[in-house]
Design a protein around this motif. Structure first.
Motif, mmCIF file in Angstrom:
data_model
loop_
_atom_site.group_PDB
_atom_site.id
_atom_site.type_symbol
_atom_site.label_atom_id
_atom_site.label_comp_id
_atom_site.label_asym_id
_atom_site.label_seq_id
_atom_site.Cartn_x
_atom_site.Cartn_y
_atom_site.Cartn_z
ATOM 1 N N LEU A 252 0.522 -1.102 0.659
ATOM 2 C CA LEU A 252 0.132 -0.010 0.003
ATOM 3 C C LEU A 252 0.859 1.264 0.086
ATOM 4 C CD1 LEU A 252 -3.524 -1.411 2.026
ATOM 5 C CD2 LEU A 252 -3.152 -0.495 0.139
ATOM 6 N N ARG A 253 1.381 1.306 0.824
ATOM 7 C CA ARG A 253 3.411 2.133 0.955
ATOM 8 C C ARG A 253 3.673 3.023 -0.287
ATOM 9 N NH1 ARG A 253 6.542 0.723 6.441
ATOM 10 N NH2 ARG A 253 4.901 1.636 7.896
ATOM 11 N N THR A 254 3.508 2.317 -1.595
ATOM 12 C CA THR A 254 3.924 1.948 -3.078
ATOM 13 C C THR A 254 2.957 2.626 -3.502
ATOM 14 O OG1 THR A 254 2.688 0.287 -3.869
ATOM 15 C CG2 THR A 254 5.064 -0.059 -3.178
ATOM 16 N N GLY A 255 1.936 3.265 -3.122
ATOM 17 C CA GLY A 255 0.739 4.058 -3.857
ATOM 18 C C GLY A 255 0.739 5.662 -3.458
ATOM 19 N N GLY A 256 1.693 5.844 -1.809
ATOM 20 C CA GLY A 256 1.745 7.340 -1.769
ATOM 21 C C GLY A 256 0.753 7.252 -0.493
ATOM 22 N N PRO A 257 0.094 8.391 -0.134
ATOM 23 C CA PRO A 257 -0.729 9.295 0.554
ATOM 24 C C PRO A 257 -2.224 8.566 -0.214
ATOM 25 C CG PRO A 257 0.403 10.372 0.333
ATOM 26 C CD PRO A 257 1.142 10.332 -0.817
ATOM 27 N N LEU A 258 -2.959 7.592 0.786
ATOM 28 C CA LEU A 258 -4.263 7.585 0.326
ATOM 29 C C LEU A 258 -5.359 7.605 0.748
ATOM 30 C CD1 LEU A 258 -3.460 3.175 1.099
ATOM 31 C CD2 LEU A 258 -3.257 4.509 -1.030
ATOM 32 N N LEU A 259 -5.508 8.627 1.098
ATOM 33 C CA LEU A 259 -6.772 9.710 1.739
ATOM 34 C C LEU A 259 -7.007 9.739 0.100
ATOM 35 C CD1 LEU A 259 -8.347 10.206 4.065
ATOM 36 C CD2 LEU A 259 -6.802 13.007 3.302
ATOM 37 N N GLY A 260 -8.292 9.775 -0.030
ATOM 38 C CA GLY A 260 -9.707 9.772 -0.702
ATOM 39 C C GLY A 260 -8.988 9.690 -1.771
ATOM 40 N N ARG A 261 -8.109 8.522 -2.078
ATOM 41 C CA ARG A 261 -7.478 7.487 -3.176
ATOM 42 C C ARG A 261 -8.326 6.408 -3.610
ATOM 43 N NH1 ARG A 261 -4.574 10.378 -6.658
ATOM 44 N NH2 ARG A 261 -2.347 11.334 -5.604
ATOM 45 N N LEU B 23 -7.204 -1.923 6.382
ATOM 46 C CA LEU B 23 -5.038 -0.833 6.110
ATOM 47 C C LEU B 23 -5.509 0.552 5.633
ATOM 48 C CD1 LEU B 23 -1.986 -3.197 6.689
ATOM 49 C CD2 LEU B 23 -2.821 -1.557 8.142
ATOM 50 N N ALA B 24 -6.082 0.147 4.128
ATOM 51 C CA ALA B 24 -6.579 1.010 3.028
ATOM 52 C C ALA B 24 -7.824 1.397 3.142
ATOM 53 C CB ALA B 24 -6.861 0.113 1.298
ATOM 54 N N ARG B 25 -8.761 1.455 3.662
ATOM 55 C CA ARG B 25 -9.790 1.854 4.115
ATOM 56 C C ARG B 25 -9.270 2.778 5.703
ATOM 57 N NH1 ARG B 25 -13.631 0.127 7.236
ATOM 58 N NH2 ARG B 25 -15.481 1.701 5.915
ATOM 59 N N SER B 26 -8.604 2.478 6.857
ATOM 60 C CA SER B 26 -7.830 2.799 7.375
ATOM 61 C C SER B 26 -6.782 4.352 7.765
ATOM 62 C CB SER B 26 -7.135 2.601 8.795
ATOM 63 O OG SER B 26 -7.389 1.629 9.356
ATOM 64 N N ALA B 27 -6.391 4.239 6.081
ATOM 65 C CA ALA B 27 -6.183 5.401 5.078
ATOM 66 C C ALA B 27 -6.739 6.204 5.104
ATOM 67 C CB ALA B 27 -4.632 4.903 4.735
ATOM 68 N N ALA C 64 0.120 -3.004 17.410
ATOM 69 C CA ALA C 64 -0.401 -1.432 17.305
ATOM 70 C C ALA C 64 -2.234 -1.260 17.147
ATOM 71 C CB ALA C 64 0.235 -0.204 17.626
ATOM 72 N N LEU C 65 -2.358 -1.331 15.874
ATOM 73 C CA LEU C 65 -3.903 -1.717 14.873
ATOM 74 C C LEU C 65 -4.639 -2.734 15.425
ATOM 75 C CD1 LEU C 65 -2.366 -0.187 11.344
ATOM 76 C CD2 LEU C 65 -3.314 0.778 13.104
ATOM 77 N N VAL C 66 -4.240 -3.561 15.959
ATOM 78 C CA VAL C 66 -4.889 -4.502 16.286
ATOM 79 C C VAL C 66 -5.607 -4.243 18.209
ATOM 80 C CG1 VAL C 66 -5.342 -7.057 16.564
ATOM 81 C CG2 VAL C 66 -4.035 -6.531 13.969
ATOM 82 N N ALA C 67 -4.176 -4.193 18.657
ATOM 83 C CA ALA C 67 -4.759 -3.860 19.573
ATOM 84 C C ALA C 67 -5.536 -2.669 19.909
ATOM 85 C CB ALA C 67 -3.856 -3.084 20.346
ATOM 86 N N ASP C 68 -5.402 -1.576 19.208
ATOM 87 C CA ASP C 68 -6.593 -0.705 19.207
ATOM 88 C C ASP C 68 -7.578 -0.580 18.162
ATOM 89 O OD1 ASP C 68 -6.417 0.726 16.626
ATOM 90 O OD2 ASP C 68 -5.739 2.426 17.063
ATOM 91 N N GLY C 69 -8.165 -1.782 17.711
ATOM 92 C CA GLY C 69 -8.778 -2.321 17.103
ATOM 93 C C GLY C 69 -9.372 -1.400 15.584
#
Ligand SMILES: NC(=O)c1ccc[n+]([C@@H]2O[C@H](COP(=O)([O-])OP(=O)(O)OC[C@H]3O[C@@H](n4cnc5c(N)ncnc54)[C@H](OP(=O)(O)O)[C@@H]3O)[C@@H](O)[C@H]2O)c1
Length: 307
Positions: A125-134, A152-156, A266-271
Motif C-alpha cells: 500500500l505504501r507504494t501508492g503514496g498518501p491514500l486519503l481520498g484515493r 489498512l487502505a480503509r484506515s488510511a 498496535a493497529l490490532v490492539a486499538d481495533g
C-alpha cells in the motif's frame, strides 16, 4: 524439540518429528512458539523442498533467550516475528530486528497471522503514496494479504474496491467494511489510483486497463498461476504516467520488519485492524490446515496454535 520437516514419505509431504534445538546467531532471539501461520508462498516451497526442509516464517510466542548481542526484547517478552524458516516448531531462532513486542490485547493467534501477509499489505500500500481520498482496488481481497490490505487502505482514508474470486466471497469482503465488491474488473470499474494485484492472468491485465491517470498497479502475486497479456496501449487511460511495479516484500528492507510488525500489532490492539482467522487449529493438525489453504477452502489466514 518437536517440529515440522518435509518428508516425501509422510502424509502431505510433511512430518512432525523430534528435531534439534535452534542454534541462534549473535543477533537472534529464541522464541517458544505459541502460534504460527501458513502462507501461500510456503505451499510452493513445501513442494520445491520436499526432503528435510523446516518450514515456518510467521510466529508468535515468548522469548526464551535474548539475543547474545544485546539487541531486541528480553527473555519472557511476548513477541511476533518473521523467522527464516523452522517456525512450525516448538522453538525457533528469529533475528532481533524482525520481532516486535506484542500488546496485551493481541492474542498469539492474531499476532501469528500478521508477519508476511500484514507486512506485504502494509508495504505494498505504501507504494501508492498518501491514500486519503484515493481509489484503491485490492484483488484477492478475502485472502491472507487481501484482508489486511482492505482494512489498512480503509484506515488510511482510501475509497476501497474489493475484487473477490466469486459470488460466494462477496459477503466476506463486505464484512471488512467495503461496500464496493466486484468479481470482475469490467470497463466501468474504477478508474483506480492504486491496485494491489495478487492474482495475475486476466485480472492483472484488466487492472492495468482500469488505472486512473498517473495510477499504479503494484503486482505482488500470481495466485491464479496464469501469466498476463499486456500491451502498451492498455495504459492509455492511465496516461500520462501509468505504472506497473513488481513488489517483493523481502526486498523492501527487512531491517525494519520489527518496526512495521509493531505498527501492525498496535493497529490490532486499538481495533483498527482485525485479523481474519479463517482456520485456527491445534498444531497437530498442520498437514490438514495446509491442505485447506491449498484447496482454497479457507478465507483470511490459516493459523496453528500450541496448546
Ligand atoms: N511478493 C511478495 O512479497 C508476496 C508476499 C506475500 C504473498 N505473495 C503472493 O501473493 C498472493 C496472495 O497471497 P495470500 O497469502 O493472500 O494468498 P491467499 O490467502 O491464498 O489468498 C489468495 C486470494 O486470491 C483469490 N484467488 C485465487 N485464485 C483466484 C482467481 N483465479 N481469480 C480470482 N481470485 C482468486 C483467493 O480466493 P478464494 O477465497 O476463492 O480462494 C484468495 O482470496 C500469492 O500468490 C502469494 O504467493 C507475494
Amino acid at each position: 524439540m518437536l517440529g515440522h520437516i518435509t518428508d516425501p514419505s509422510a502424509e502431505g509431504g510433511l512430518a512432525r518429528r523430534d528435531l534439534p534445538e535452534p542454534e541462534p546467531q549473535e543477533h537472534d532471539v529464541v522464541v517458544e512458539v505459541a502460534a504460527y501461520a501458513v502462507n501461500r508462498g510456503e505451499l510452493a516451497l513445501l513442494q520445491g523442498r520436499p526432503d528435510g526442509w523446516m518450514p515456518g516464517q510467521d510466529v508468535a510466542g515468548t522469548v526464551t533467550r535474548a539475543a547474545a548481542d544485546g539487541t531486541g526484547p528480553a527473555a519472557g517478552a511476548r513477541v511476533v516475528g518473521v523467522a527464516d524458516g523452522g517456525g512450525w516448531s516448538e522453538r525457533v531462532a528469529v533475528p532481533s530486528h524482525r520481532v516486535a513486542l506484542l500488546p496485551a490485547e493481541v492474542s498469539y493467534a492474531q499476532a501469528a497471522s500478521l508477519p508476511v501477509a500484514g507486512l506485504t499489505a502494509l508495504r505494498a500500500l505504501r507504494t501508492g503514496g498518501p491514500l486519503l481520498g484515493r481509489r484503491v482496488l485490492v484483488t484477492g481481497a478475502t485472502g491472507g494479504v487481501g484482508t489486511f490490505a482492505v482494512q489498512l487502505a480503509r484506515s488510511a482514508g482510501a475509497l476501497v474496491t474489493a475484487h473477490v474470486s466469486g459470488s460466494s466471497r462477496v459477503e466476506q469482503a463486505k464484512a471488512l467494511g467495503v461496500t464496493d465488491v466486484i468479481t470482475e474488473i469490467t470497463d466501468d470499474a474504477g478508474p483506480f489510483d492504486l491496485v494491489l494485484e495478487a492474482i495475475g492472468g486476466r485480472v492483472l491485465a484488466d487492472a492495468v486497463r482500469r488505472l486512473a491517470p498517473g495510477g499504479q498497479v503494484t503486482a505482488f502475486g500470481i495466485t491464479s498461476g496464469q501469466r498476463s497479456e499486456i500491451a502498451f496501449f492498455d495504459f492509455a487511460q492511465a496516461a500520462p504516467g501509468g505504472r506497473l511495479e513488481g513488489f517483493f516484500v523481502y526486498r523492501t528492507g527487512e531491517q525494519t520488519f520489527g518496526e512495521d510488525l509493531a505498527t501492525l500489532a498496535a493497529l490490532v490492539a486499538d481495533g483498527r485492524l482485525l485479523p481474519q482467522l479463517g482456520v485456527v487449529r491445534d498444531w497437530s493438525e498442520t498437514v490438514q490446515a495446509v491442505d485447506l489453504l491449498r484447496r482454497r477452502a479457507a478465507t483470511g489466514k490459516v493459523v496453528l496454535t500450541r496448546g
